[in-house]
Design a protein around this motif. Structure first.
Motif, PDB file in Angstrom:
ATOM      1  N   LYS A 241      68.817  43.667  54.034  1.00  0.00           N
ATOM      2  CA  LYS A 241      69.591  42.434  54.186  1.00  0.00           C
ATOM      3  C   LYS A 241      71.030  42.701  54.600  1.00  0.00           C
ATOM      4  CE  LYS A 241      70.391  38.088  54.122  1.00  0.00           C
ATOM      5  NZ  LYS A 241      69.830  37.280  55.234  1.00  0.00           N
ATOM      6  N   THR A 242      71.584  43.804  54.129  1.00  0.00           N
ATOM      7  CA  THR A 242      72.997  44.074  54.407  1.00  0.00           C
ATOM      8  C   THR A 242      73.207  44.941  55.642  1.00  0.00           C
ATOM      9  OG1 THR A 242      72.978  46.015  52.933  1.00  0.00           O
ATOM     10  CG2 THR A 242      73.570  43.886  51.957  1.00  0.00           C
ATOM     11  N   PHE A 243      72.141  45.535  56.187  1.00  0.00           N
ATOM     12  CA  PHE A 243      72.294  46.439  57.326  1.00  0.00           C
ATOM     13  C   PHE A 243      72.872  45.708  58.534  1.00  0.00           C
ATOM     14  CE2 PHE A 243      70.746  48.672  61.115  1.00  0.00           C
ATOM     15  CZ  PHE A 243      71.240  49.949  60.858  1.00  0.00           C
ATOM     16  N   ASP A 244      73.912  46.263  59.086  1.00  0.00           N
ATOM     17  CA  ASP A 244      74.614  45.681  60.232  1.00  0.00           C
ATOM     18  C   ASP A 244      74.929  44.208  60.006  1.00  0.00           C
ATOM     19  OD1 ASP A 244      75.898  45.994  62.655  1.00  0.00           O
ATOM     20  OD2 ASP A 244      74.126  45.554  63.860  1.00  0.00           O
ATOM     21  N   ASN A 245      75.202  43.890  58.740  1.00  0.00           N
ATOM     22  CA  ASN A 245      75.594  42.534  58.342  1.00  0.00           C
ATOM     23  C   ASN A 245      74.572  41.470  58.758  1.00  0.00           C
ATOM     24  OD1 ASN A 245      77.876  43.647  57.246  1.00  0.00           O
ATOM     25  ND2 ASN A 245      79.233  43.038  58.903  1.00  0.00           N
ATOM     26  N   ALA A 246      73.297  41.838  58.651  1.00  0.00           N
ATOM     27  CA  ALA A 246      72.198  40.883  58.874  1.00  0.00           C
ATOM     28  C   ALA A 246      72.140  40.368  60.306  1.00  0.00           C
ATOM     29  CB  ALA A 246      72.271  39.715  57.888  1.00  0.00           C
ATOM     30  N   THR A 247      72.540  41.183  61.281  1.00  0.00           N
ATOM     31  CA  THR A 247      72.439  40.757  62.675  1.00  0.00           C
ATOM     32  C   THR A 247      71.005  40.815  63.189  1.00  0.00           C
ATOM     33  OG1 THR A 247      72.932  43.023  63.392  1.00  0.00           O
ATOM     34  CG2 THR A 247      74.781  41.484  63.270  1.00  0.00           C
ATOM     35  N   SER A 248      70.159  41.585  62.523  1.00  0.00           N
ATOM     36  CA  SER A 248      68.791  41.763  63.013  1.00  0.00           C
ATOM     37  C   SER A 248      67.955  40.506  62.811  1.00  0.00           C
ATOM     38  CB  SER A 248      68.122  42.933  62.280  1.00  0.00           C
ATOM     39  OG  SER A 248      66.742  42.999  62.580  1.00  0.00           O
ATOM     40  N   CYS A 249      67.085  40.206  63.795  1.00  0.00           N
ATOM     41  CA  CYS A 249      66.141  39.105  63.638  1.00  0.00           C
ATOM     42  C   CYS A 249      65.108  39.433  62.571  1.00  0.00           C
ATOM     43  CB  CYS A 249      65.430  38.805  64.966  1.00  0.00           C
ATOM     44  SG  CYS A 249      64.416  40.171  65.584  1.00  0.00           S
ATOM     45  N   SER A 250      65.053  40.697  62.139  1.00  0.00           N
ATOM     46  CA  SER A 250      64.097  41.120  61.124  1.00  0.00           C
ATOM     47  C   SER A 250      64.725  41.223  59.743  1.00  0.00           C
ATOM     48  CB  SER A 250      63.487  42.476  61.507  1.00  0.00           C
ATOM     49  OG  SER A 250      62.765  42.382  62.705  1.00  0.00           O
ATOM     50  N   SER A 251      65.946  40.773  59.603  1.00  0.00           N
ATOM     51  CA  SER A 251      66.595  40.752  58.294  1.00  0.00           C
ATOM     52  C   SER A 251      65.976  39.659  57.425  1.00  0.00           C
ATOM     53  CB  SER A 251      68.094  40.490  58.464  1.00  0.00           C
ATOM     54  OG  SER A 251      68.734  40.343  57.226  1.00  0.00           O
ATOM     55  N   GLU A 252      65.735  39.977  56.158  1.00  0.00           N
ATOM     56  CA  GLU A 252      65.157  38.985  55.256  1.00  0.00           C
ATOM     57  C   GLU A 252      66.037  37.738  55.160  1.00  0.00           C
ATOM     58  OE1 GLU A 252      63.675  42.994  53.660  1.00  0.00           O
ATOM     59  OE2 GLU A 252      65.442  42.183  54.670  1.00  0.00           O
ATOM     60  N   ARG A 342      74.805  37.563  55.218  1.00  0.00           N
ATOM     61  CA  ARG A 342      74.374  38.199  53.971  1.00  0.00           C
ATOM     62  C   ARG A 342      74.030  37.146  52.916  1.00  0.00           C
ATOM     63  NH1 ARG A 342      76.868  43.656  52.695  1.00  0.00           N
ATOM     64  NH2 ARG A 342      77.405  44.624  54.692  1.00  0.00           N
ATOM     65  N   VAL A 343      73.330  36.121  53.343  1.00  0.00           N
ATOM     66  CA  VAL A 343      72.894  35.042  52.442  1.00  0.00           C
ATOM     67  C   VAL A 343      71.384  34.953  52.493  1.00  0.00           C
ATOM     68  CG1 VAL A 343      73.005  32.579  51.929  1.00  0.00           C
ATOM     69  CG2 VAL A 343      75.039  33.765  52.792  1.00  0.00           C
ATOM     70  N   LEU A 344      70.779  34.965  51.325  1.00  0.00           N
ATOM     71  CA  LEU A 344      69.330  34.949  51.176  1.00  0.00           C
ATOM     72  C   LEU A 344      68.936  33.692  50.416  1.00  0.00           C
ATOM     73  CD1 LEU A 344      66.922  37.058  51.596  1.00  0.00           C
ATOM     74  CD2 LEU A 344      67.302  37.651  49.195  1.00  0.00           C
ATOM     75  N   ALA A 345      67.896  33.010  50.846  1.00  0.00           N
ATOM     76  CA  ALA A 345      67.359  31.876  50.090  1.00  0.00           C
ATOM     77  C   ALA A 345      66.309  32.408  49.121  1.00  0.00           C
ATOM     78  CB  ALA A 345      66.753  30.850  51.028  1.00  0.00           C
ATOM     79  N   LEU A 346      66.371  31.969  47.879  1.00  0.00           N
ATOM     80  CA  LEU A 346      65.465  32.470  46.843  1.00  0.00           C
ATOM     81  C   LEU A 346      64.585  31.333  46.323  1.00  0.00           C
ATOM     82  CD1 LEU A 346      64.782  35.016  45.152  1.00  0.00           C
ATOM     83  CD2 LEU A 346      66.458  34.214  43.468  1.00  0.00           C
ATOM     84  N   TYR A 347      63.266  31.518  46.477  1.00  0.00           N
ATOM     85  CA  TYR A 347      62.292  30.512  46.055  1.00  0.00           C
ATOM     86  C   TYR A 347      61.481  31.041  44.870  1.00  0.00           C
ATOM     87  CZ  TYR A 347      63.113  28.044  50.481  1.00  0.00           C
ATOM     88  OH  TYR A 347      63.684  27.370  51.534  1.00  0.00           O
ATOM     89  N   ARG A 348      61.090  30.105  44.011  1.00  0.00           N
ATOM     90  CA  ARG A 348      60.265  30.451  42.842  1.00  0.00           C
ATOM     91  C   ARG A 348      58.887  29.832  43.035  1.00  0.00           C
ATOM     92  NH1 ARG A 348      62.903  30.760  37.039  1.00  0.00           N
ATOM     93  NH2 ARG A 348      61.183  31.638  35.811  1.00  0.00           N
ATOM     94  N   ALA A 349      57.843  30.665  42.933  1.00  0.00           N
ATOM     95  CA  ALA A 349      56.467  30.195  43.123  1.00  0.00           C
ATOM     96  C   ALA A 349      55.682  30.331  41.831  1.00  0.00           C
ATOM     97  CB  ALA A 349      55.784  31.003  44.226  1.00  0.00           C
TER      98      ALA A 349
END
Length: 467
Positions: A241-252, A342-349
């Protein structure tokens, strides 16, 4: 200059590229193609060049960070060079006496490539190497902010070309400054178009009248089930998530955690620098002021992100990314989409089935076809996701942004462009690789006839239906 002058300038570039490609293919050998690809690869991997490109990329685009771009430039290029080392892209590549068919590899011609500002050196280098390996010329159209890095990369390539006597006109870019009109002219003058970046550019490529390879939008969603190694999962997600400040389209972008391990995972996440945020409204207001992503947050270092989101003092000082609790999905819930930060959405299932449903809903909103992640010790669940979720890749127990585009510990081709199949509106479902830069001519010879009787084909069907 007038618009017409700009178009004439593009036409001249395309004409030089076409002439160079014809010369490149004439009297070609596999060694000739390999040497040109190696020259382009070393042009970016040479340590001083790599650092200069990384520094210029961050300076001119304001995206990512230098250390990670150096790593990306090196590893992505090294992996690609490994992938193509033994690939045969010239001459006879297959000969099957049983079918009487001989296949001869041929170039596609002049490649037109549109490349994004998020990877203004690594992505063009990847395209250039693949194009040269296949016997093609290539013309690049970088994003406006990516022009300086792309131009410097070409200077480095030209210096290597001069060492081996290769034609500089094999690798060119649209004359600066860039514009939509120039890019469109380049697309129309190419033999095949490759587009990485905005979906607007992908759509324009598909409508330019030439064969086009576009890649879909990322919005990586990851499921963590009750069988996962939570510490390993948290560590891998933090690194990715933090690699290259999340520029990758494959970042979580979204993590869905089953209820049984939710609190335990949040605790492990905190150990890796992930701070839990429960006030999603406050984050949304700062991350999407006026309905657009905040440029002070996009692909920025953690300290700058925390200031822009007004989170300084509200989360631990060593926070490297934010995990914001949410349950909403869709256009009215922007946290469920790609955030380029560097923002992630967190869901509870409730359980794995519920997590699968949530993931499917998220990808149906954004990111269909790209990829999904799973942290689990139950491999049957990876198979279940592969059979039900609209995705071309299920990444299992890996740091997503390192794995999706190829890694030394998985079998995916090294690439910065991920095809998303029909789900993402793309013509390919694979990582863009050297095979997409060649075509084949088939020599077809007569063989003994292989013609079945009708009953050989339909006997079983007749028996089953009483026909």
């Amino acid at each position: 200059m007038t618009v017409q002058d700009d178009l004439i300038a593009v036409d001249l570039v395309m004409a030089r590229a076409r002439a160079a490609q014809t010369r490149y293919e004439t009297d070609a050998t596999q060694l000739r193609y390999d040497r040109a690809a190696q020259a382009a690869g070393w042009a970016i991997m040479q340590p001083e060049h790599n650092r200069a490109l990384a520094e210029l990329s961050v300076q001119t685009t304001g995206l990512g960070n230098v250390a990670d771009k150096i790593t990306k430039n090196h590893r992505k290029t090294l992996g690609l060079m490994r992938d193509i080392a033994a690939a045969k892209t010239w001459g006879v590549v297959a000969d099957d006496p049983a079918t009487g068919i001989t296949e001869i590899a041929r170039p596609v011609g002049v490649v037109g490539a549109v490349v994004p500002s998020t990877n203004p050196a690594a992505t063009p280098a990847n395209n250039i190497i693949n194009a040269l390996k296949g016997g093609n010329a290539i013309v690049l159209s970088p994003s406006p902010k990516g022009v300086p890095a792309c131009a410097l990369l070409l200077d480095y390539i030209y210096a290597e070309f001069d060492k081996i006597g290769a034609d500089r006109d094999l690798v060119q870019m649209v004359p600066a400054p860039g514009s939509k009109e120039k890019t469109q002219r380049m697309l129309e003058g190419s033999d095949i178009v490759v587009v990485t970046g905005s979906q607007d550019n992908v759509r324009r490529a598909y409508s330019c009248g030439k064969p086009s390879i576009g890649v879909g939008a990322g919005n990586v969603t990851v499921i963590i089930d009750e069988t996962a190694d939570l510490a390993a999962a948290a560590s891998k997600i933090a690194a990715s998530k933090t690699f290259d400040n999340a520029t990758s389209c494959s970042s979580e972008n979204e993590v869905i955690v089953v209820d049984a391990v939710y609190d335990a995972f949040v605790a492990e996440m905190a150990k890796t620098g992930g701070a839990l945020v429960q006030d999603e409204a406050a984050i949304i207001a700062k991350l999407w002021p006026n309905g657009h992503l905040n440029r002070d947050v996009i692909a920025q270092d953690a300290d700058k992100m925390l200031v822009a989101l007004d989170m300084v003092g509200k989360v631990p000082a060593d926070t490297t990314y934010l995990a914001v609790e949410t349950a909403g999905i869709g256009p009215d819930h922007p946290l469920s989409g790609e955030k380029l930060s560097r923002v992630l959405a967190l869901y509870r299932a409730k359980d794995f089935d519920d997590a699968t449903r949530i993931a499917g809903d998220i990808l149906s909103y954004q990111g269909a076809g790209h990829s999904i992640g799973l942290h689990s010790s139950d491999d049957s669940r990876a198979l279940a996701l592969g059979q039900t979720i609209p995705t071309c890749r299920v990444i299992v127990n890996q740091a997503h942004c390192f794995a999706t585009g190829g890694a030394f510990n998985n079998g995916m081709p090294f690439s910065l462009s991920m095809g998303c199949g029909s789900w993402g509106g793309n013509s390919i479902d694979d990582n863009l690789n050297w095979r997409h830069f060649i075509q084949t001519t088939k020599i077809v010879r007569e063989i003994p006839a292989v013609e079945p009787a009708v009953e050989d084909i339909f006997a079983e069907y007749w028996a089953a239906t009483g026909a």
